[in-house]
Design a protein around this motif. Structure first.
Motif, PDB file in Angstrom:
ATOM      1  N   LYS A  13      27.756  -8.326  26.267  1.00 25.69           N
ATOM      2  CA  LYS A  13      29.141  -8.056  26.631  1.00 25.69           C
ATOM      3  C   LYS A  13      29.881  -9.382  26.717  1.00 25.69           C
ATOM      4  O   LYS A  13      29.397 -10.338  27.335  1.00 25.69           O
ATOM      5  CB  LYS A  13      29.223  -7.325  27.969  1.00 25.69           C
ATOM      6  N   GLY A  15      33.798 -11.254  27.403  1.00 26.60           N
ATOM      7  CA  GLY A  15      35.133 -11.083  27.946  1.00 26.60           C
ATOM      8  C   GLY A  15      35.924 -12.365  27.851  1.00 26.60           C
ATOM      9  O   GLY A  15      35.387 -13.454  28.091  1.00 26.60           O
ATOM     10  N   PHE A  17      39.232 -14.214  29.435  1.00 25.08           N
ATOM     11  CA  PHE A  17      40.128 -14.138  30.575  1.00 25.08           C
ATOM     12  C   PHE A  17      41.227 -15.190  30.473  1.00 25.08           C
ATOM     13  O   PHE A  17      40.962 -16.337  30.108  1.00 25.08           O
ATOM     14  CB  PHE A  17      39.363 -14.356  31.886  1.00 25.08           C
ATOM     15  N   LEU A  22      41.570  -9.984  32.431  1.00 25.39           N
ATOM     16  CA  LEU A  22      40.750  -9.737  31.249  1.00 25.39           C
ATOM     17  C   LEU A  22      41.660  -9.292  30.112  1.00 25.39           C
ATOM     18  O   LEU A  22      42.301  -8.245  30.182  1.00 25.39           O
ATOM     19  CB  LEU A  22      39.712  -8.653  31.552  1.00 25.39           C
ATOM     20  N   TYR A  24      40.538  -9.470  26.699  1.00 23.72           N
ATOM     21  CA  TYR A  24      39.761  -9.006  25.541  1.00 23.72           C
ATOM     22  C   TYR A  24      38.333  -8.754  25.985  1.00 23.72           C
ATOM     23  O   TYR A  24      37.760  -9.518  26.765  1.00 23.72           O
ATOM     24  CB  TYR A  24      39.775 -10.051  24.425  1.00 23.72           C
ATOM     25  N   LYS A  25      37.770  -7.658  25.509  1.00 21.38           N
ATOM     26  CA  LYS A  25      36.381  -7.322  25.823  1.00 21.38           C
ATOM     27  C   LYS A  25      35.706  -6.756  24.581  1.00 21.38           C
ATOM     28  O   LYS A  25      36.324  -6.019  23.808  1.00 21.38           O
ATOM     29  CB  LYS A  25      36.320  -6.301  26.964  1.00 21.38           C
ATOM     30  N   GLU A  26      34.445  -7.104  24.403  1.00 23.62           N
ATOM     31  CA  GLU A  26      33.693  -6.587  23.255  1.00 23.62           C
ATOM     32  C   GLU A  26      32.223  -6.472  23.621  1.00 23.62           C
ATOM     33  O   GLU A  26      31.685  -7.282  24.379  1.00 23.62           O
ATOM     34  CB  GLU A  26      33.857  -7.507  22.037  1.00 23.62           C
ATOM     35  N   THR A  27      31.596  -5.454  23.077  1.00 24.92           N
ATOM     36  CA  THR A  27      30.154  -5.264  23.216  1.00 24.92           C
ATOM     37  C   THR A  27      29.534  -5.310  21.832  1.00 24.92           C
ATOM     38  O   THR A  27      30.053  -4.705  20.890  1.00 24.92           O
ATOM     39  CB  THR A  27      29.830  -3.915  23.879  1.00 24.92           C
ATOM     40  N   ASN A 229      34.527  -3.189  34.577  1.00 22.80           N
ATOM     41  CA  ASN A 229      34.562  -4.615  34.235  1.00 22.80           C
ATOM     42  C   ASN A 229      34.161  -5.503  35.406  1.00 22.80           C
ATOM     43  O   ASN A 229      34.391  -6.716  35.366  1.00 22.80           O
ATOM     44  CB  ASN A 229      35.971  -5.004  33.772  1.00 22.80           C
ATOM     45  N   LEU A 232      31.851  -8.599  34.501  1.00 22.52           N
ATOM     46  CA  LEU A 232      32.542  -9.629  33.729  1.00 22.52           C
ATOM     47  C   LEU A 232      33.536 -10.388  34.599  1.00 22.52           C
ATOM     48  O   LEU A 232      33.671 -11.617  34.492  1.00 22.52           O
ATOM     49  CB  LEU A 232      33.262  -9.005  32.532  1.00 22.52           C
ATOM     50  N   GLU A 233      34.239  -9.675  35.472  1.00 26.84           N
ATOM     51  CA  GLU A 233      35.184 -10.314  36.376  1.00 26.84           C
ATOM     52  C   GLU A 233      34.454 -11.280  37.312  1.00 26.84           C
ATOM     53  O   GLU A 233      34.957 -12.367  37.621  1.00 26.84           O
ATOM     54  CB  GLU A 233      35.930  -9.257  37.178  1.00 26.84           C
ATOM     55  N   ASN A 236      33.642 -14.453  35.480  1.00 34.23           N
ATOM     56  CA  ASN A 236      34.832 -15.295  35.343  1.00 34.23           C
ATOM     57  C   ASN A 236      35.137 -16.031  36.639  1.00 34.23           C
ATOM     58  O   ASN A 236      35.532 -17.205  36.629  1.00 34.23           O
ATOM     59  CB  ASN A 236      36.034 -14.442  34.929  1.00 34.23           C
TER      60      ASN A 236
END
Length: 245
Positions: A13, A15, A17, A22, A24-27, A229, A232-233, A236
């Motif tokens: 995953k 992200g 920031f 956030l 943009y996010k991609e898996t 999220n 990911l947060e 960051n």
């Protein structure tokens, strides 16, 4: 801009920031990691810092960071975190748990928090209002429980646990009985843990995240805050904390 990367055993995953937002996010599959990171850097050339959290020992062979990124951090037990870690074995503390606790520290400042991550395993982590991480618990996730019943018996089938969002107490077939036993067992377990911590900590904030959060949030009685999220947060926040230190 910051780039955070969470490398699992098979999935990754990512992200991007801008400050704490956030954008943009991609898996992706772990095999495609290098190509995806290159594409993300081209799309967001202002990325200055990156943080990599990996359960794969040879992640440096899977990922070559673009030279335009000024500083790359790799999350481990020596990485600076904003909370006081009272875990007896900090070197064995999962990186995902570190990230989740960090996000709770910032998002719910000065509040007692129970963070529940329902994925491959179900983890419970307690952070006090004073910013002290006490530890928690680890139990098998939903799919792991279904697989165990299938693998350790001769005739019980493997059940698709996400087929329905609701589950009955009494199953009138083998498949429905399996669903009732596993899913209600998980629900009762989580409810029990929440109630036990509510007796111990006043004004407890319960945070639910992870791959099975959608099912659980539909069926748990306790009020919870669910976000997809959250990890990911947290990564960051760790990256920002280390770049500012």
């Amino acid at each position: 801009m910051n780039l955070v990367i969470d490398i699992g055993n098979s999935r990754v995953k990512l992200g991007v920031f801008k400050d704490n937002t956030l954008i943009y996010k991609e898996t992706c599959n772990i095999i495609k990691l290098h190509a995806v990171v290159s594409n993300v850097q081209q799309k967001y050339p202002l990325i200055k810092f990156a943080l990599v959290s990996s359960v794969v020992k040879k992640h440096d062979e899977l990922l070559k960071m673009p030279p335009t990124i000024e500083k790359v951090f790799y999350l481990d037990s020596d990485t600076l975190v904003p909370f006081k870690n009272e875990y007896e074995t900090p070197k064995t503390l999962g990186k995902d748990r570190i990230a989740l606790v960090t996000n709770a520290f910032y998002t719910y400042e000065n509040r007692n928090c129970l963070i529940i991550d329902a994925g491959t395993c179900i983890t419970y982590d307690i952070l006090t209002a004073e910013g002290k991480y006490k530890g928690g618990a680890i139990s098998p996730g939903i799919l792991m429980r279904f697989k165990a019943l299938n693998n350790y018996t001769g005739k019980l089938p493997l059940v698709d646990h996400i087929a329905e969002l609701t589950v009955k107490l009494t199953g009138n077939s083998t498949e429905k009985s399996l669903r009732s036993g596993v899913l209600n067992g998980v629900l009762f377990e989580i409810e029990g843990v929440i109630n036990a911590y509510k007796e111990k900590y006043q004004d407890l904030t319960v945070i639910l995240t992870g791959g099975d959060q959608h099912f659980l949030s539909k069926n748990l009685k306790n009020s919870i805050f669910a976000t997809s999220n959250f990890l990911l947060e947290g990564l960051n926040h760790i990256l920002a904390y280390n770049t500012n230190s």
